[in-house]
Design an enzyme around this catalytic site. Structure first.
Site, PDB file in Angstrom:
ATOM      1  N   HIS A 127      55.212  48.960  18.454  1.00 55.88           N
ATOM      2  CA  HIS A 127      54.768  48.088  17.373  1.00 55.88           C
ATOM      3  C   HIS A 127      55.833  47.020  17.148  1.00 55.88           C
ATOM      4  CE1 HIS A 127      52.307  47.008  14.014  1.00 55.88           C
ATOM      5  NE2 HIS A 127      53.212  47.330  13.089  1.00 55.88           N
ATOM      6  N   ASP A 147      46.061  46.758  20.665  1.00 60.17           N
ATOM      7  CA  ASP A 147      47.075  47.449  19.869  1.00 60.17           C
ATOM      8  C   ASP A 147      46.523  47.845  18.489  1.00 60.17           C
ATOM      9  OD1 ASP A 147      48.678  46.852  22.011  1.00 60.17           O
ATOM     10  OD2 ASP A 147      50.152  45.695  20.873  1.00 60.17           O
ATOM     11  N   ASP A 148      47.255  48.701  17.804  1.00 59.48           N
ATOM     12  CA  ASP A 148      47.031  49.041  16.388  1.00 59.48           C
ATOM     13  C   ASP A 148      45.799  49.900  16.129  1.00 59.48           C
ATOM     14  OD1 ASP A 148      49.296  47.576  15.844  1.00 59.48           O
ATOM     15  OD2 ASP A 148      48.241  45.812  15.099  1.00 59.48           O
TER      16      ASP A 148
END
Length: 253
Positions: free
Chosen positions: A137, A15-16
């Site tokens: 998120h 992620d991210d």
């Protein structure tokens, strides 16, 4: 069929992507080492443009990390999404957005306006490509007041895969983390919405209990042990992770 003869496919998703150069460096290196399968882009991240160049250069499968909680939105005209941001134009935060949703302060049309702009921003950054998948998120995409919009717009844009964070470690070990329990409970209900829109998702998900210093071999083995008694012939599993070198304090989304 015994567990030993089952075919297990594991997606390890980072992620991210796009948050900052140091996190992105780690994600690229792990993909080159074949240690992760894919990544999810924060389109409002400081390094989103460069992250997309990396994804193209190294052919990294990439989805969208839908962000309605943290940092500045993609929408420029904040009047269009004013309930999603505070007086400084910043989104309400991981817990703040949930508080505002529970109060009834968030307008649905504002949520959908920002989601559409994030989908379009992804296409802009990738020369017209669609995300391979959607995740949220801080798991905001499974909130009961968000999920229907996410699912409907995903189908409208032709995105068919979505994360379902029904984390088996949280369920099996009955953790005391209130946020994790809330996400699992919301996900159980949200799966009905995703099914209604014929969205596809993995059979099993792990990752909430292996964040940060808890991302250890021992904890990963605990996750996999849960699958030993699974009788389904083929399994698709997702392991969520958040790799990165220590980030600069000035990095933001």
């Amino acid at each position: 069929m015994s567990a030993s003869t089952m075919t297990k496919y594991m997606i390890i998703n980072a992620d991210d992507f796009g948050y900052c150069p140091k996190r992105d460096k780690a994600i690229v290196e792990l993909f080159q080492q074949k240690s992760i399968s894919s990544t999810s882009l924060l389109v409002n991240g400081d390094n989103a443009y460069q992250a997309c160049l990396y994804a193209k250069q190294y052919d990294i499968p990439m989805g969208i990390h839908l962000n309605l909680t943290e940092g500045r939105p993609v929408t420029n005209d904040l009047i269009e999404i004013k309930s999603l941001v505070n007086s400084n134009g910043i989104m309400h935060g991981k817990l703040g957005i949930r508080y505002e949703l529970d109060k009834g302060s968030i307008q649905q049309d504002h949520v959908e306006y920002e989601i559409i702009n994030q989908f379009n921003k992804y296409k802009e950054l990738t020369n017209g490509q669609l995300p391979k998948h959607i995740d949220g998120h801080q798991h905001i995409h499974v909130h009961p007041m968000i999920a229907e919009s996410v699912a409907r717009l995903a189908k409208q844009f032709g995105i068919n895969y979505i994360r379902v964070p029904y984390d088996q470690m949280v369920i099996t070990w009955n953790t005391n983390n209130l946020f994790h329990n809330e996400i699992v409970n919301q996900t159980k209900e949200t799966m009905k919405i995703f099914n209604k829109y014929a969205l596809l998702y993995c059979d099993y998900f792990f990752g909430m209990t292996t964040m940060g210093k808890e991302f250890t071999l021992n904890n990963i083995e605990k996750c996999l042990k849960i699958l030993e008694n699974e009788s389904k012939k083929n399994l698709l599993i997702e392991l969520m992770c958040h790799p990165g070198y220590p980030s600069d304090a000035l990095c933001r989304i």
